[in-house]
Motif scaffolding. Structure first.
Motif, PDB file in Angstrom:
ATOM      1  N   ARG A   1       0.836  -1.200   0.000  1.00 35.73           N
ATOM      2  CA  ARG A   1       0.000   0.000   0.000  1.00 35.73           C
ATOM      3  C   ARG A   1       0.873   1.251   0.000  1.00 35.73           C
ATOM      4  NH1 ARG A   1      -4.104  -0.498   4.880  1.00 35.73           N
ATOM      5  NH2 ARG A   1      -2.197  -1.256   5.890  1.00 35.73           N
ATOM      6  N   ARG A   2       2.003   1.162   0.689  1.00 34.10           N
ATOM      7  CA  ARG A   2       2.955   2.271   0.709  1.00 34.10           C
ATOM      8  C   ARG A   2       4.306   1.760   0.226  1.00 34.10           C
ATOM      9  NH1 ARG A   2       2.043   5.649   6.369  1.00 34.10           N
ATOM     10  NH2 ARG A   2      -0.093   6.401   5.921  1.00 34.10           N
ATOM     11  N   PRO A   3       4.612   1.970  -1.033  1.00 32.46           N
ATOM     12  CA  PRO A   3       5.910   1.508  -1.541  1.00 32.46           C
ATOM     13  C   PRO A   3       7.057   2.118  -0.742  1.00 32.46           C
ATOM     14  CG  PRO A   3       4.477   2.195  -3.335  1.00 32.46           C
ATOM     15  CD  PRO A   3       3.819   2.630  -2.073  1.00 32.46           C
ATOM     16  N   LEU A   4       8.175   1.411  -0.687  1.00 30.25           N
ATOM     17  CA  LEU A   4       9.320   1.842   0.111  1.00 30.25           C
ATOM     18  C   LEU A   4      10.229   2.772  -0.676  1.00 30.25           C
ATOM     19  CD1 LEU A   4      10.337  -1.569   1.731  1.00 30.25           C
ATOM     20  CD2 LEU A   4       8.846   0.216   2.669  1.00 30.25           C
ATOM     21  N   PRO A   5      10.923   3.670   0.022  1.00 28.65           N
ATOM     22  CA  PRO A   5      11.953   4.473  -0.659  1.00 28.65           C
ATOM     23  C   PRO A   5      13.036   3.573  -1.249  1.00 28.65           C
ATOM     24  CG  PRO A   5      11.499   5.334   1.537  1.00 28.65           C
ATOM     25  CD  PRO A   5      10.818   4.002   1.447  1.00 28.65           C
ATOM     26  N   VAL A   6      13.717   4.070  -2.249  1.00 29.84           N
ATOM     27  CA  VAL A   6      14.752   3.311  -2.946  1.00 29.84           C
ATOM     28  C   VAL A   6      16.081   4.031  -2.781  1.00 29.84           C
ATOM     29  CG1 VAL A   6      15.495   2.365  -5.169  1.00 29.84           C
ATOM     30  CG2 VAL A   6      13.041   2.536  -4.632  1.00 29.84           C
ATOM     31  N   MET A   7      17.139   3.288  -2.462  1.00 31.22           N
ATOM     32  CA  MET A   7      18.481   3.843  -2.345  1.00 31.22           C
ATOM     33  C   MET A   7      19.376   3.148  -3.369  1.00 31.22           C
ATOM     34  SD  MET A   7      18.901   4.103   1.817  1.00 31.22           S
ATOM     35  CE  MET A   7      20.329   5.185   1.721  1.00 31.22           C
ATOM     36  N   VAL A   8      19.912   3.905  -4.320  1.00 34.06           N
ATOM     37  CA  VAL A   8      20.741   3.346  -5.383  1.00 34.06           C
ATOM     38  C   VAL A   8      22.193   3.690  -5.108  1.00 34.06           C
ATOM     39  CG1 VAL A   8      21.209   3.294  -7.851  1.00 34.06           C
ATOM     40  CG2 VAL A   8      18.855   3.540  -7.042  1.00 34.06           C
ATOM     41  N   TRP A   9      23.015   2.659  -4.907  1.00 32.93           N
ATOM     42  CA  TRP A   9      24.426   2.832  -4.564  1.00 32.93           C
ATOM     43  C   TRP A   9      25.296   2.774  -5.816  1.00 32.93           C
ATOM     44  CZ3 TRP A   9      27.689   4.530  -1.105  1.00 32.93           C
ATOM     45  CH2 TRP A   9      29.027   4.106  -1.110  1.00 32.93           C
ATOM     46  N   ILE A  10      26.186   3.788  -5.976  1.00 36.53           N
ATOM     47  CA  ILE A  10      27.156   3.827  -7.064  1.00 36.53           C
ATOM     48  C   ILE A  10      28.541   3.691  -6.437  1.00 36.53           C
ATOM     49  CG2 ILE A  10      28.040   5.117  -9.042  1.00 36.53           C
ATOM     50  CD1 ILE A  10      25.391   6.603  -9.158  1.00 36.53           C
ATOM     51  N   HIS A  11      29.232   2.595  -6.746  1.00 38.35           N
ATOM     52  CA  HIS A  11      30.493   2.300  -6.063  1.00 38.35           C
ATOM     53  C   HIS A  11      31.628   3.209  -6.538  1.00 38.35           C
ATOM     54  CE1 HIS A  11      32.684   0.315  -9.375  1.00 38.35           C
ATOM     55  NE2 HIS A  11      31.546  -0.254  -9.719  1.00 38.35           N
ATOM     56  N   GLY A  12      32.647   3.351  -5.695  1.00 37.16           N
ATOM     57  CA  GLY A  12      33.852   4.077  -6.050  1.00 37.16           C
ATOM     58  C   GLY A  12      34.896   3.144  -6.640  1.00 37.16           C
ATOM     59  N   GLY A  13      36.099   3.677  -6.801  1.00 39.55           N
ATOM     60  CA  GLY A  13      37.195   2.889  -7.359  1.00 39.55           C
ATOM     61  C   GLY A  13      37.983   3.638  -8.400  1.00 39.55           C
ATOM     62  N   ASP A  14      37.978   4.997  -8.344  1.00 42.74           N
ATOM     63  CA  ASP A  14      38.818   5.795  -9.245  1.00 42.74           C
ATOM     64  C   ASP A  14      38.403   5.640 -10.704  1.00 42.74           C
ATOM     65  OD1 ASP A  14      40.847   7.623  -9.636  1.00 42.74           O
ATOM     66  OD2 ASP A  14      42.418   6.116  -9.811  1.00 42.74           O
ATOM     67  N   PHE A  15      37.200   5.150 -10.948  1.00 43.22           N
ATOM     68  CA  PHE A  15      36.674   4.872 -12.292  1.00 43.22           C
ATOM     69  C   PHE A  15      37.478   3.803 -13.026  1.00 43.22           C
ATOM     70  CE2 PHE A  15      34.990   9.247 -11.609  1.00 43.22           C
ATOM     71  CZ  PHE A  15      33.632   8.943 -11.710  1.00 43.22           C
ATOM     72  N   ILE A  16      38.315   3.066 -12.311  1.00 41.51           N
ATOM     73  CA  ILE A  16      39.054   1.968 -12.940  1.00 41.51           C
ATOM     74  C   ILE A  16      38.917   0.668 -12.155  1.00 41.51           C
ATOM     75  CG2 ILE A  16      40.776   3.426 -14.069  1.00 41.51           C
ATOM     76  CD1 ILE A  16      42.718   2.743 -11.810  1.00 41.51           C
ATOM     77  N   ALA A  17      38.253   0.686 -11.017  1.00 42.38           N
ATOM     78  CA  ALA A  17      38.169  -0.509 -10.172  1.00 42.38           C
ATOM     79  C   ALA A  17      36.875  -0.497  -9.383  1.00 42.38           C
ATOM     80  CB  ALA A  17      39.380  -0.588  -9.238  1.00 42.38           C
ATOM     81  N   GLY A  18      36.636  -1.591  -8.681  1.00 40.24           N
ATOM     82  CA  GLY A  18      35.467  -1.694  -7.826  1.00 40.24           C
ATOM     83  C   GLY A  18      34.372  -2.536  -8.443  1.00 40.24           C
ATOM     84  N   SER A  19      33.368  -2.839  -7.617  1.00 40.01           N
ATOM     85  CA  SER A  19      32.263  -3.673  -8.066  1.00 40.01           C
ATOM     86  C   SER A  19      31.069  -3.488  -7.147  1.00 40.01           C
ATOM     87  CB  SER A  19      32.673  -5.145  -8.077  1.00 40.01           C
ATOM     88  OG  SER A  19      31.563  -5.986  -8.264  1.00 40.01           O
ATOM     89  N   ALA A  20      29.871  -3.554  -7.720  1.00 34.37           N
ATOM     90  CA  ALA A  20      28.661  -3.463  -6.914  1.00 34.37           C
ATOM     91  C   ALA A  20      28.518  -4.658  -5.985  1.00 34.37           C
ATOM     92  CB  ALA A  20      27.435  -3.381  -7.830  1.00 34.37           C
ATOM     93  N   SER A  21      29.118  -5.802  -6.367  1.00 35.60           N
ATOM     94  CA  SER A  21      28.984  -7.023  -5.573  1.00 35.60           C
ATOM     95  C   SER A  21      30.116  -7.218  -4.579  1.00 35.60           C
ATOM     96  CB  SER A  21      28.900  -8.239  -6.509  1.00 35.60           C
ATOM     97  OG  SER A  21      27.759  -8.151  -7.335  1.00 35.60           O
ATOM     98  N   LYS A  22      30.930  -6.202  -4.378  1.00 35.23           N
ATOM     99  CA  LYS A  22      31.984  -6.279  -3.387  1.00 35.23           C
ATOM    100  C   LYS A  22      31.378  -6.539  -2.007  1.00 35.23           C
ATOM    101  CE  LYS A  22      35.998  -3.535  -1.948  1.00 35.23           C
ATOM    102  NZ  LYS A  22      36.713  -2.262  -2.195  1.00 35.23           N
ATOM    103  N   PRO A  23      31.947  -7.458  -1.213  1.00 36.45           N
ATOM    104  CA  PRO A  23      31.364  -7.758   0.103  1.00 36.45           C
ATOM    105  C   PRO A  23      31.186  -6.529   0.986  1.00 36.45           C
ATOM    106  CG  PRO A  23      32.993  -9.415  -0.478  1.00 36.45           C
ATOM    107  CD  PRO A  23      33.079  -8.359  -1.539  1.00 36.45           C
TER     108      PRO A  23
END
Length: 613
Positions: free
Chosen positions: A187-209
C-alpha cells in the motif's frame, strides 16, 4: 619566513628546470618520471594508481589477476556460489518488464543478484551507449552475483580484486527487506536507495562484500540497489568526435543512467517507490552522483542525493586531454587512434593492458592532480558541460533536490602515503605544491609550513589534500547551494578507534578517519575488514543508518517520519540543516556524534579567498 619560503621555492623551481624531462615538448612530458628523480620514495605507476579503494584495509593478502570471462552463460556458471549465507528456499520470484527473475531469501532480506539492465556492451557495441536489455524467456536466475566490469588488480595498493571480470557486466543487485511480501503490492511503496560504487573509475564492483546491501535495506526499511558500470578505457576512452567511427567517452556515466532508468521502470515490482529514489556513492561514486545532479537527462531518474567524500577539486578532463590519453592508449595497443576497427578487434586483455600502460603518464603536467584520476568522465559539452565544483558554485544543478554531503577528517592520508613511500623533504614538498598550485604555491606554503615542524612533510601534504580536494570545496559548494535555496546537510566522519589496524605497513583508517573509513559503518561490513565493532562503534553505525534512512524516507536526516522503531527509541542527535541560521553546523559522526560548527573554517576561508577550486 616569507623570504626563506621564496628562496626555497626558487630553489625547487631551479631543480625542476634542470631536469631534461621537464623541458620537453608538452606531448612528451612524463612528470611521473621527473618526480621519481626528485624523490626515490615516490611510488611511480607503471599500472594505474587507485586512489579510491573504498576501504583500503581490505587489501591485505597477495592477489593475482582476476579471471577474465567471456560474455556467455559460462560467466553465470563460474560465478555461482559467490553470495553469502543464502538458503535455497523460499525463492522470491518477480515479474519485471523484461522477464521473470528468481532471487534468494536470506536472514535479513530478499536478494536479487545479477539482474541485466542493458545488453552486453561487447563486440561492435564495446564503445557504444548502453542498449535496452533484450527480454528473456523462462526464469532468470538471480541467486548469485555476476562478474565485475573489466579492471586490473596489480600494484601494492590496488583495490580488492573481484574473482572474475568480464565485458559482459551491466548488471545490478536489489535488496528488499524480508518483511516485504513480494507476491502482493504494498500500500505504501518503500523508498529506494541506489548505490554507485567508487574505485577511481578503474576498479570496484557493486557485488563487493563491503557493499552487502542486506543490512542497510533491513535496517532502514528501504529497497537498496547497487549497480555495475564500465570502467577505465572500456567506460571512458575518447578516440575521436564521431560516435559511428570512434569512441567518444563517458560510457560509464551512460551505463549508470541506464540502470537508473531500469529502476524507474521496474522497481515498483520489488516494493520500491520510483518517485522516491535516493542516489548515493563514495569518492568516484560521489563524483558520479554530482554529475547526475548536473545532467539534465538524469533529472527525472531520482529525487535526492548523498555524496560521500567527493573529490571536488580533482578536475575532469577537457576533450583535448581526453583525446590525448586516447592517442596514448591507441599507441600502446598498436593501433592508430583513427583505426576504430583495430581498436574494436582488441581482446579485453589487450584493452586492459593498453589502459594500464597509458595510465602511468600524466596527460597534462600542469594539471598535476590528474595523476590521481587518469581515467574517468570528461567535459564533452553535451552530457557534461562543466566541472562539478563550478556547477555547484554557480547553481547549474538540480537545486530543488535535497542533498546530504560530507567528508572524513583525514581524507588525504591514504593518497599521500600511498604515493610517497618514503619521507618527503621540504624542497620536494615545495616542488609538488608548485606543480599543483603554480603561482599560488607561495601562499599555500606560507599557510601550511608553520603548522608542521617534522622534517617529513607528508602529513602536511595529506592535510592540503584533505582541505583542498575534499573539505573546503564541499563547504564552498554547500554554502553556495544554501544561498540558492537548496536543502543541504553536511557531515564529517571523525571516528578514531582505540585500536590500530595496519595496512601496507602504515597505520591509518582506524587510527585516522581516512578515505572510505565510513563505509563499514554504513553497510555493517566491518567483518570484511577483519575487525569487530565495539559497543560505541555499533551505536555510531546504527545512528548513521538512522540518518541515511531518514533522509531516504523524508529528505531530512533528522526526520522521525516513518523511521524504524530503533531510531525512534534511540533519538540520535538532531542534525541541523546547513545554513548561516544554524551557525553553519555540520554533524560530527564519531562515537559521540554531535552537531558543531566547522572546525577548519579558517582554513576553508583561506582556500575560498584563493579562488582556485
Amino acid at each position: 619566513m616569507e623570504s626563506w619560503l621564496r628562496a626555497l621555492l626558487l630553489c625547487s623551481l631551479s631543480v625542476a628546470l634542470s631536469s631534461g624531462e621537464a623541458t620537453k615538448n608538452d606531448d612528451d612530458i612524463d612528470l611521473v618520471s621527473f618526480l621519481r628523480r626528485l624523490s626515490p620514495g615516490l611510488l611511480v605507476r607503471d599500472e594505474p594508481f587507485i586512489i579510491d579503494r573504498d576501504f583500503e584495509v581490505n587489501s591485505r593478502k597477495e592477489r593475482g589477476h582476476p579471471e577474465v570471462l567471456s560474455p556467455t552463460q559460462e560467466t553465470k556458471d563460474k560465478t555461482a556460489g559467490q553470495g553469502a549465507n543464502r538458503t535455497p528456499d523460499p525463492s522470491p520470484v518477480v515479474l519485471t518488464k523484461d522477464g521473470v527473475i528468481k532471487g534468494v531469501t536470506v536472514d535479513k532480506a530478499h536478494v536479487f543478484y545479477g539482474i541485466p539492465y542493458a545488453d552486453p556492451p561487447v563486440g561492435a557495441y564495446r564503445w557504444k551507449p548502453p542498449r535496452p536489455v533484450t527480454p528473456w524467456q523462462g526464469v532468470h536466475d538471480a541467486s548469485f552475483p555476476r562478474a565485475a566490469c573489466m579492471q586490473g588488480c596489480s600494484g601494492p595498493i590496488s583495490d580488492e580484486c573481484p574473482q572474475t571480470v568480464s565485458e559482459d557486466c551491466l548488471y545490478l543487485n536489489i535488496f528488499v527487506p524480508r518483511d516485504v511480501n513480494l507476491s502482493s503490492p504494498l500500500r505504501r511503496p518503500l523508498p529506494v536507495m541506489v548505490w554507485i560504487h567508487g574505485g577511481d573509475f578503474i576498479a570496484g564492483s557493486a557485488s563487493k562484500p563491503l557493499y552487502d546491501g542486506r543490512f542497510i535495506s533491513n535496517f532502514t526499511h528501504t529497497v537498496v540497489v547497487s549497480l555495475e558500470y564500465r570502467l577505465g578505457a572500456f567506460g571512458f576512452l575518447v578516440s575521436g568526435k564521431t560516435p559511428q567511427t570512434s569512441a567518444t567517452g563517458n560510457y560509464g556515466i551512460l551505463d549508470q543512467q541506464a540502470a537508473l532508468l531500469w529502476v524507474q521502470r521496474n522497481i515498483a515490482m520489488f516494493g520500491g517507490d520510483p518517485g522516491k529514489v535516493t542516489i548515493f556513492g563514495e569518492s568516484a561514486g560521489a563524483q558520479s552522483v554530482s554529475l547526475h545532479l548536473m545532467i539534465q537527462s538524469s533529472k527525472p531518474l531520482f529525487k535526492q542525493a548523498v555524496f560521500q567524500s567527493l573529490p571536488f577539486s580533482i578536475p575532469l578532463k577537457t576533450r583535448h586531454d581526453a583525446l590525448k590519453l586516447g592517442k596514448a592508449f591507441a599507441k600502446n595497443a598498436n593501433c592508430s587512434v583513427s583505426d576504430f576497427v583495430c581498436l574494436l578487434s582488441l581482446t579485453p586483455q589487450a584493452v586492459l593492458a593498453a589502459q594500464m600502460k597509458s595510465s602511468s603518464r600524466v596527460v597534462n603536467p600542469f594539471r598535476f592532480l590528474e595523476i590521481f584520476e587518469t581515467w574517468g568522465p570528461y567535459i564533452d559539452r553535451e552530457l557534461i558541460k562543466e566541472q562539478a565544483v563550478t556547477a555547484f558554485q554557480k547553481g547549474h544543478w538540480q537545486k530543488e533536490k535535497p542533498v546530504l554531503l560530507g567528508t572524513t577528517s583525514e581524507e588525504g592520508v591514504i593518497f599521500v602515503y600511498g604515493v610517497f613511500t618514503k619521507p618527503v623533504s621540504a624542497v620536494e614538498c615545495t616542488v609538488y605544491t608548485t606543480a599543483i598550485f603554480k603561482q599560488h604555491a607561495l601562499r599555500v606554503l606560507h599557510k601550511y609550513l608553520p603548522l608542521y615542524k617534522d622534517a617529513d612533510r607528508r602529513d602536511m601534504l595529506a592535510q592540503i589534500v584533505t582541505d583542498f580536494v575534499f573539505l573546503c570545496p564541499s563547504r564552498r559548494s554547500a554554502r553556495a547551494s544554501t544561498a540558492a535555496g537548496s536543502s543541504v546537510w553536511m557531515y564529517v566522519f571523525d571516528h578514531v578507534a582505540s585500536d590500530h589496524h595496519v595496512w601496507s605497513g602504515l597505520t591509518f583508517c582506524y587510527q585516522h578517519a581516512c578515505h572510505g573509513a565510513e563505509l563499514p559503518f554504513l553497510f555493517d561490513s566491518a567483518s570484511v575488514a577483519n575487525f569487530t565493532l565495539s559497543p560505541p562503534e555499533r551505536l555510531l553505525s546504527n545512528r548513521m543508518l538512522c540518518y541515511w534512512g531518514a533522509f531516504a524516507h523524508a529528505g531530512d536526516p533528522s526526520s522521525r517520519v516513518q523511521q524504524t522503531n530503533f531510531c525512534r527509541q534511540q533519538r540520535p542527535p538532531a542534525w541541523p540543516r546547513y545554513s548561516d541560521k544554524s551557525g553553519w553546523q555540520v554533524m560530527n559522526l564519531t562515537v559521540r556524534s554531535h552537531a558543531q560548527a566547522g572546525t577548519r573554517d579558517h582554513i576553508c576561508d583561506f582556500w575560498d579567498q584563493l579562488g582556485i577550486y
